[in-house]
Write an enzyme that holds these catalytic residues in place. Structure first.
Site, PDB file in Angstrom:
ATOM      1  N   GLN A 582      47.325  17.599   0.488  1.00  0.00           N
ATOM      2  CA  GLN A 582      47.520  17.229   1.716  1.00  0.00           C
ATOM      3  C   GLN A 582      47.175  18.306   2.638  1.00  0.00           C
ATOM      4  OE1 GLN A 582      48.352  14.329   1.900  1.00  0.00           O
ATOM      5  NE2 GLN A 582      48.398  14.021   3.933  1.00  0.00           N
ATOM      6  N   GLU A 583      47.288  19.797   2.327  1.00  0.00           N
ATOM      7  CA  GLU A 583      47.129  20.664   3.101  1.00  0.00           C
ATOM      8  C   GLU A 583      45.579  21.023   3.342  1.00  0.00           C
ATOM      9  OE1 GLU A 583      49.020  22.443   5.181  1.00  0.00           O
ATOM     10  OE2 GLU A 583      50.949  22.187   4.289  1.00  0.00           O
ATOM     11  N   SER A 584      44.969  21.029   2.445  1.00  0.00           N
ATOM     12  CA  SER A 584      43.604  21.571   2.317  1.00  0.00           C
ATOM     13  C   SER A 584      42.671  20.900   1.641  1.00  0.00           C
ATOM     14  CB  SER A 584      43.649  23.028   1.845  1.00  0.00           C
ATOM     15  OG  SER A 584      43.595  23.002   0.414  1.00  0.00           O
ATOM     16  N   TYR A 690      53.583  13.483   6.249  1.00  0.00           N
ATOM     17  CA  TYR A 690      53.413  14.687   5.477  1.00  0.00           C
ATOM     18  C   TYR A 690      54.321  14.735   4.142  1.00  0.00           C
ATOM     19  CZ  TYR A 690      52.962  19.447   3.922  1.00  0.00           C
ATOM     20  OH  TYR A 690      53.085  20.650   3.258  1.00  0.00           O
TER      21      TYR A 690
END
Length: 709
Positions: A582-584, A690
């Site tokens: 999800q972040e990168s 998120y």
């Protein structure tokens, strides 16, 4: 030393593939990398792989605007690569056109129309061919070519080519109209400058016969500038338009000029301007009142905000600006958990605009308040939401919490009916994951689905579950697959992905996507490509797509380093994988808009503090690009947050995304009986989604990698 040796081997072209050489060259086009790819092409000149290396060289040269290099590299490739003949034909023709060659042949683009599978280059090729026809003195032939393909043409290139064709054929009036279309509809595109020059020439030549742009077109240009966040130029255009027009366009221009002040942060000036206007056009006045609401919200003057909303209801009850104002004001109170004020605003929104795309959001906020406040009619709210908005993402939450209410009443069969339908229709969404967990409860699993609840759920028109593609490709899919494989062998992964997206409409999109998943592209790029093929993959049951497809969508690169870092901090490695996805998206060089770096998106300031605590010496920001260092810092920070929130994953993720202070505040709003209640109460949509995404990612990782190394 080993790394240096490997670099020399790759640079020399020995033991390297055209794909790896081409990827390296396109990513960083140095002379050494070009030479390595050139050597490979020469060494394999009689093989398909050599032709593909030459194709990559030509396309890379075109991207670098090296027109001669592109033409030279692409020469003769149509015969050597018959399945991809459209690519060298298109790029060579476009390069000749851009180079200004005198001997242009519009028929050189014929291979684009002769492919076994329809070419994604066809519309772009039509523009190039039309420009060639104009350049070779046949503009009359260009016009029908462009008109025939008009809905598919890339814009503004299509309109610019059509304007030039009309101009070349002597139809100055139509030429002016299409140049105006480019100038006003696409003011931020390069073509707008060309259009402005052409318009000036036509204005001089036509004199009084020059067709003046309509006020609506002038307003559109300013609107496009504002949408592109060029507020200063937009404001100038609006004010100029207001000075020379009347009626609706003048009213709208005045209001939007003031809106530009608001959008640039000069709220007091915007408020003064808006309050001083008296538009006669209803929608201009509605828009004015909406921006007064926005100014008042930003300045904290709630009475003024609510007064403007009341005036909208009285004067413009059906205006979309009223809906926007209701949602905005509702959100203002939602952020501070002021239900007394947000409930009537959201209620007015969905009651006044039941068919608007924002109605489900507003209705869900009211339904959720009934649930989290333990209202006796909460179940009825959930049922009503499912009946009215079954196709909205919030339907999953309504179905889950309807099941939880059934469990509270010990109606295990009703709960099972809800969870079963939820797990079937939303298998890889957050609430689908929670539904599977609830179905593991013996009381639920052993109950017979309730007849009344089953009948109700059967009456709800949920979105259809996506079908798989089957195992055998059709003839069209086989033709597309061959093209995809060849492009991947050439290291042209972005073009291969474009082939898959283009072929996914009417062809077997999942089978095509599997080919992308098997490519040698970096995992983060494969993941991005696969997401773009079909947006409904989270609704696709696991057994309706091959394992390679799911592993491409949920990759585990750097697995050894990830598991080692997770073990060190006693974290679940699959939760960590879900967070990184999800972040990168597993891009080790990812940099966010907030300047967070690397796999786990660590801010340099945070990284420096964490490095000091971990004993990492001589820390620099560039170290955050190193997967092992980034994972070590990110997992340490995650451990700190988990400890702070007593091991509660959802609050930890909320803090990771929105900051600990906000989580501390949100935690006091209600007595949460399960993590999902806290998650659904989070007022920031981005943070809420998120948390849900990381949890569901981890669940899918468990399914895909269960018991597998």
């Amino acid at each position: 030393m080993a790394l240096a040796v490997a670099g020399v081997v790759a640079a020399s072209g020995a033991a390297a593939s055209p794909a790896s050489l081409a990827r390296a060259y396109r990513e960083s086009p140095t002379a050494a990398r070009r030479a390595a790819l050139e050597r490979y092409a020469q060494a394999h000149a009689r093989q398909t792989s050599g032709a593909l290396a030459r194709l990559a060289l030509g396309i890379a040269a075109f991207e670098q605007k090296d027109w001669k290099g592109a033409i030279d590299s692409l020469a003769g490739l149509e015969k050597r690569l018959p399945a991809l003949a459209d690519y060298p034909a298109y790029y060579a023709a476009a390069a000749r056109l851009e180079a200004g060659e005198a001997a242009l042949d519009p028929q050189s683009l014929a291979p684009v129309r002769a492919t076994a599978a329809p070419s994604p280059l066809a519309a772009r090729a039509a523009v190039v061919q039309a420009r060639m026809l104009v350049a070779t003195g046949a503009p009359d032939r260009a016009i029908p070519l462009l008109r025939e393909s008009y809905p598919l043409l890339p814009q503004p290139e299509g309109d610019l080519a059509l304007a030039a064709a009309y101009d070349g054929s002597g139809d100055a009036a139509h030429a002016a109209l299409y140049y105006q279309q480019v100038y006003h509809q696409y003011p931020l595109a390069d073509g707008a400058v060309k259009a402005a020059t052409a318009m000036e020439a036509l204005r001089d030549a036509m004199g009084a016969n020059y067709p003046q742009p309509t006020p609506i077109l002038l307003l559109t240009r300013a609107d496009k500038l504002r949408e592109g966040r060029d507020y200063s130029r937009a404001r100038i255009e609006y004010r100029a338009l207001a000075d020379r027009t009347s009626g609706a366009e003048r009213d709208l221009a005045q209001v939007r000029a003031a809106a530009c002040d608001y959008l640039t942060g000069d709220t007091a000036q915007a408020r003064r301007q808006l309050q001083g206007l008296s538009p006669s056009h209803p929608e201009a006045d509605a828009e004015r009142l909406y921006y007064i609401v926005q100014c008042a919200r930003r300045m904290g003057t709630d009475s003024e905000m609510l007064d403007a909303i009341q005036r909208l209801a009285a004067s413009h009850p059906r205006s979309p600006w009223r809906l926007k104002a209701l949602i905005s004001a509702g959100n203002r109170y939602l952020l501070v958990n002021d239900a007394k004020n947000y409930l009537p605003l959201y209620t007015a929104a969905f009651e006044g605009f039941p068919a608007d795309p924002q109605a489900p959001y507003a209705h869900w906020k009211v339904a959720w308040h009934a649930y989290i406040s333990r209202k006796p009619d909460a179940a009825e709210h959930m049922r009503r939401h499912l009946s009215m908005f079954s196709l909205h993402p919030s339907a999953g939450g309504a179905l889950y919490f309807l099941g939880r209410l059934a469990e509270e009443r010990r109606q295990w069969g009703d709960a099972r009916a809800c969870y079963t339908r939820l797990a079937e229709r939303f298998p890889h969404y957050y609430y689908g994951v929670l539904a599977r967990e609830r179905l593991a409860d013996a009381r639920v699993a052993g109950a017979k689905p309730g007849a009344a609840m089953t009948a109700f759920l059967e009456s709800v028109a949920f979105s259809e579950q996506p079908a798989g593609d089957g195992e055998q490709p059709t003839a069209a899919t086989r033709a597309r697959l061959e093209r995809v494989r060849l492009l991947q062998t050439a290291g042209l992964d972005d073009l291969a992905a474009a082939e898959v997206r283009f072929g996914g409409d009417g062809e077997q999109s999942t089978l095509l996507a599997v080919e992308l998943a098997r490519s040698g592209a970096p995992p983060h790029r494969k993941l991005r490509y696969l997401k773009g093929v079909r947006g409904d993959y989270l609704s696709l049951p696991l057994d309706r797509a091959p394992e390679a497809y799911w592993r491409g969508l949920f990759p585990l690169p750097y697995r050894a380093e990830l598991e080692r870092a997770a073990r060190r901090q006693k974290l679940d490695p699959l939760v960590l994988a879900g967070l990184i996805r999800q972040e990168s998206e597993f891009n080790p060089r990812a940099v966010s808009s907030a300047r967070a770096y690397g796999l786990t998106q660590v801010l340099p300031s945070t990284g420096r503090q964490l490095a000091r605590r971990l004993g990492i010496r001589r820390f620099t920001t560039s170290m955050l690009y190193q997967p092992e260092v980034n994972l070590r810092l990110g997992t340490f920070y995650m451990r700190l947050q988990l400890d702070r929130w007593n091991g509660e994953l959802e609050k930890t993720l909320a803090a990771y995304n929105a900051g600990p202070r906000r989580v501390a505040e949100w935690s006091t709003w209600y007595e949460f009986r399960e993590p999902a209640e806290f998650v659904e109460t989070v007022p920031f949509t981005q943070t809420r989604e998120y948390i849900q995404a990381v949890v569901r990612n981890a669940a899918v990782y468990r399914l895909v990698y269960a018991g597998k190394s």
